[in-house]
Design an enzyme around this catalytic site. Structure first.
Site, PDB file in Angstrom:
ATOM      1  N   GLU A   1       0.823  -1.221   0.000  1.00 15.34           N
ATOM      2  CA  GLU A   1       0.000   0.000   0.000  1.00 15.34           C
ATOM      3  C   GLU A   1       0.854   1.266   0.000  1.00 15.34           C
ATOM      4  O   GLU A   1       1.657   1.487   0.921  1.00 15.34           O
ATOM      5  CB  GLU A   1      -0.941   0.002   1.218  1.00 15.34           C
ATOM      6  CG  GLU A   1      -1.925   1.160   1.141  1.00 15.34           C
ATOM      7  CD  GLU A   1      -2.979   1.158   2.239  1.00 15.34           C
ATOM      8  OE1 GLU A   1      -3.167   0.135   2.907  1.00 15.34           O
ATOM      9  OE2 GLU A   1      -3.594   2.218   2.415  1.00 15.34           O
TER      10      GLU A   1
ATOM     11  N   LYS B   1      -8.007  -0.401  10.950  1.00 11.86           N
ATOM     12  CA  LYS B   1      -7.290  -0.796   9.730  1.00 11.86           C
ATOM     13  C   LYS B   1      -6.071   0.101   9.555  1.00 11.86           C
ATOM     14  O   LYS B   1      -4.989  -0.362   9.168  1.00 11.86           O
ATOM     15  CB  LYS B   1      -8.225  -0.704   8.516  1.00 11.86           C
ATOM     16  CG  LYS B   1      -7.648  -1.310   7.243  1.00 11.86           C
ATOM     17  CD  LYS B   1      -6.847  -0.336   6.406  1.00 11.86           C
ATOM     18  CE  LYS B   1      -6.295  -0.984   5.144  1.00 11.86           C
ATOM     19  NZ  LYS B   1      -5.409  -0.085   4.389  1.00 11.86           N
TER      20      LYS B   1
ATOM     21  N   ASP C   1       3.728 -14.171  12.350  1.00 11.07           N
ATOM     22  CA  ASP C   1       2.446 -14.697  11.888  1.00 11.07           C
ATOM     23  C   ASP C   1       1.414 -13.560  11.865  1.00 11.07           C
ATOM     24  O   ASP C   1       0.863 -13.186  12.903  1.00 11.07           O
ATOM     25  CB  ASP C   1       2.034 -15.839  12.836  1.00 11.07           C
ATOM     26  CG  ASP C   1       0.750 -16.525  12.421  1.00 11.07           C
ATOM     27  OD1 ASP C   1      -0.071 -15.895  11.739  1.00 11.07           O
ATOM     28  OD2 ASP C   1       0.566 -17.689  12.810  1.00 11.07           O
TER      29      ASP C   1
ATOM     30  N   HIS D   1      -2.498  10.967   0.423  1.00 13.49           N
ATOM     31  CA  HIS D   1      -2.355   9.690  -0.269  1.00 13.49           C
ATOM     32  C   HIS D   1      -2.033   9.856  -1.736  1.00 13.49           C
ATOM     33  O   HIS D   1      -1.391   9.023  -2.330  1.00 13.49           O
ATOM     34  CB  HIS D   1      -3.701   8.939  -0.207  1.00 13.49           C
ATOM     35  CG  HIS D   1      -3.769   7.960   0.898  1.00 13.49           C
ATOM     36  ND1 HIS D   1      -4.252   6.707   0.732  1.00 13.49           N
ATOM     37  CD2 HIS D   1      -3.408   8.055   2.189  1.00 13.49           C
ATOM     38  CE1 HIS D   1      -4.203   6.065   1.869  1.00 13.49           C
ATOM     39  NE2 HIS D   1      -3.706   6.869   2.774  1.00 13.49           N
TER      40      HIS D   1
END
Ligand code: NDP
Length: 409
Positions: free
Chosen positions: A73, A250, A266, A363
């Site tokens: 991302e 998130k 993990d 962004h």
């Protein structure tokens, strides 16, 4: 006899696929030693590359870190570095680092008999645990605590808190549980064990990280106090609304997952534990709290982070080893503190952008580059095309394709 898919070599597996040779050639490209890849997972046919970047400006418990992120991302690394710069420094604490395992009985006939026998047999169970996995005891770990929980529908869980030192502990815990389950079968022949397994809800591996930011650092103009108030309000709203909480969390996971992946840990175990922790009181809520006190914005994040510096993929994957060397970390608790600070920095950067210029503006510069690549821009075209995209009204694939064609004519 024809080989089964799992018995084939990776090349033989690739040959069975109905794919153009060009695609097979893409799959054939491997940086990872094929012997490692083929032994790490089953039915292996290739590897999957993701960029590794370094987040900067992190000072955690007075130590500077360069932090490897693995993510697809755009803007995640930049946002974390920016958040860390605003925060200045982080303080991180761990009070305990234990993993929980469960032996679960079902159709329980006599819960009192089970709980009574278990509570008077602590020393014996401790001895069984030591025998089941002696090396973890030699490393200073092992079984620490035993308790029981009774559930509706005649379920009973025996919970074991185990110190797994610098490992994530799934295999260590499961081996210890198997040893104890064997003993339970002898003690309680009339009762039935459903399973013995580690819990990923790692409430005994919590990390707490905090930072203090002078509000004037939150804005280039003089509205830092307003930005701080809005960050506090956004943090509050995300505690109330699960729709917002999921997106808020998130953002935190953007950084956490990237470091967990980079270090060969993990990702699923960590994500499962963190999201379960976000639902601790029955409603899914935002992690992290921001509040204003005088001229300071105070941020705090608590979450379970049972990451490892040994075992699993950590020692097997050469890039994970390189990430550890960059971090200069050998102890699991230190890695957990670093990852918690990354989560808080990422949260700060996202909230600040969200309540000030809006998330898209920050962004877009990086999204433009990804968009340019996605429509086939070559190395030297990427910068030009992304600049054109930033100036365009609508930054989407159709625009990118049109602009690239124009650039090439
Ligand atoms: P390992 O099975 O690799 O065990 C850790 C190993 O590290 C042990 O062999 C231990 O050696 C060695 N070791 C070296 N130094 C240390 C140290 N300082 N502290 C602790 N151990 C040390 O890993 P885990 O038991 O941690 O299991 C993790 C793996 O299990 C991951 O791959 C995970 O994905 C997977 N998994 C996860 C599950 C889940 O999350 N629910 C379920 C099942 C598997 P020695 O034995 O000699 O002591």
């Amino acid at each position: 006899m024809e080989k089964k898919f799992y018995q084939m070599t990776p090349e033989e597996r690739r040959q069975t696929l109905d794919l153009p040779e060009k695609t097979r050639a893409v799959l054939r490209q491997m940086a990872l030693d094929e012997a490692i890849a083929n032994n790490l997972i089953e039915n292996q046919i290739s590897e999957f590359e993701l960029p590794m970047g370094l987040a900067q400006n992190f000072v955690i418990n007075d130590k500077k870190y360069l932090i490897p992120f693995v993510t697809e991302e755009p803007s995640v690394v930049a946002a974390a570095s920016n958040g860390a710069k605003m925060a200045g420094k982080f303080t991180a604490k761990i009070t305990e680092r234990l993993m929980r395992g469960q032996i679960v009985f079902y159709d329980v006939q006599n819960a009192t008999k089970l709980t009574d026998r278990i509570s008077v047999s602590t020393d014996e169970i401790l001895l069984v645990a030591r025998t089941a996995y002696p090396s973890i005891v030699e490393r200073g770990g092992g079984l620490r605590e035993i308790s029981t929980r009774i559930f509706d529908e005649n379920f009973l869980s025996v919970d074991f808190k185990i110190d797994v030192r610098d490992a994530m502990g799934a295999n260590i815990v499961n081996s210890i549980l198997e040893g104890i389950a064997e003993r339970f079968r002898q003690w309680f022949p009339e009762e039935k064990i459903l399973f013995s397994i580690l819990s990923n809800f790692a409430t005994e591996s919590l990390v707490k990280v905090s930072c203090e930011i002078p509000v004037k650092k939150l804005s280039k103009t003089d509205n830092g106090a307003e930005v701080a108030d809005k960050i506090m309000a956004a943090s509050r709203f995300a505690k109330l609304d699960p729709y917002r909480a999921a997106t808020h969390n998130k953002g935190i996971m953007n950084g956490i997952n990237a470091v967990v992946l980079a270090t060969g840990n993990d990702t699923r175990a960590i994500a499962a534990g963190i999201h379960a922790f976000a639902s601790l009181d029955g409603q899914y809520r935002a992690l992290g709290t921001w509040r204003v006190s005088g001229d300071t914005l105070l941020g705090e994040l608590e979450l379970p982070l049972p990451v490892a510096t040994v075992g699993g993929g950590v020692k097997v994957l050469p890039k994970a080893q390189a990430a550890m060397e960059i971090l200069q970390i050998t102890e699991a608790q230190e890695l957990a503190k670093v990852i918690a600070a990354v989560g808080l920095a990422q949260n700060l950067a996202a909230l600040r952008a969200l309540v000030s210029e809006g998330i898209q503006q920050g962004h877009m510069g990086l999204q433009a580059r990804a968009l340019a690549l996605s429509v086939g821009a070559k190395a030297e075209e990427v910068a030009q095309l992304s600049e054109l995209l930033r100036q365009s009204k609508l930054m989407n694939q159709a625009t990118a394709e049109k602009l690239l064609t124009a650039l090439r004519t």
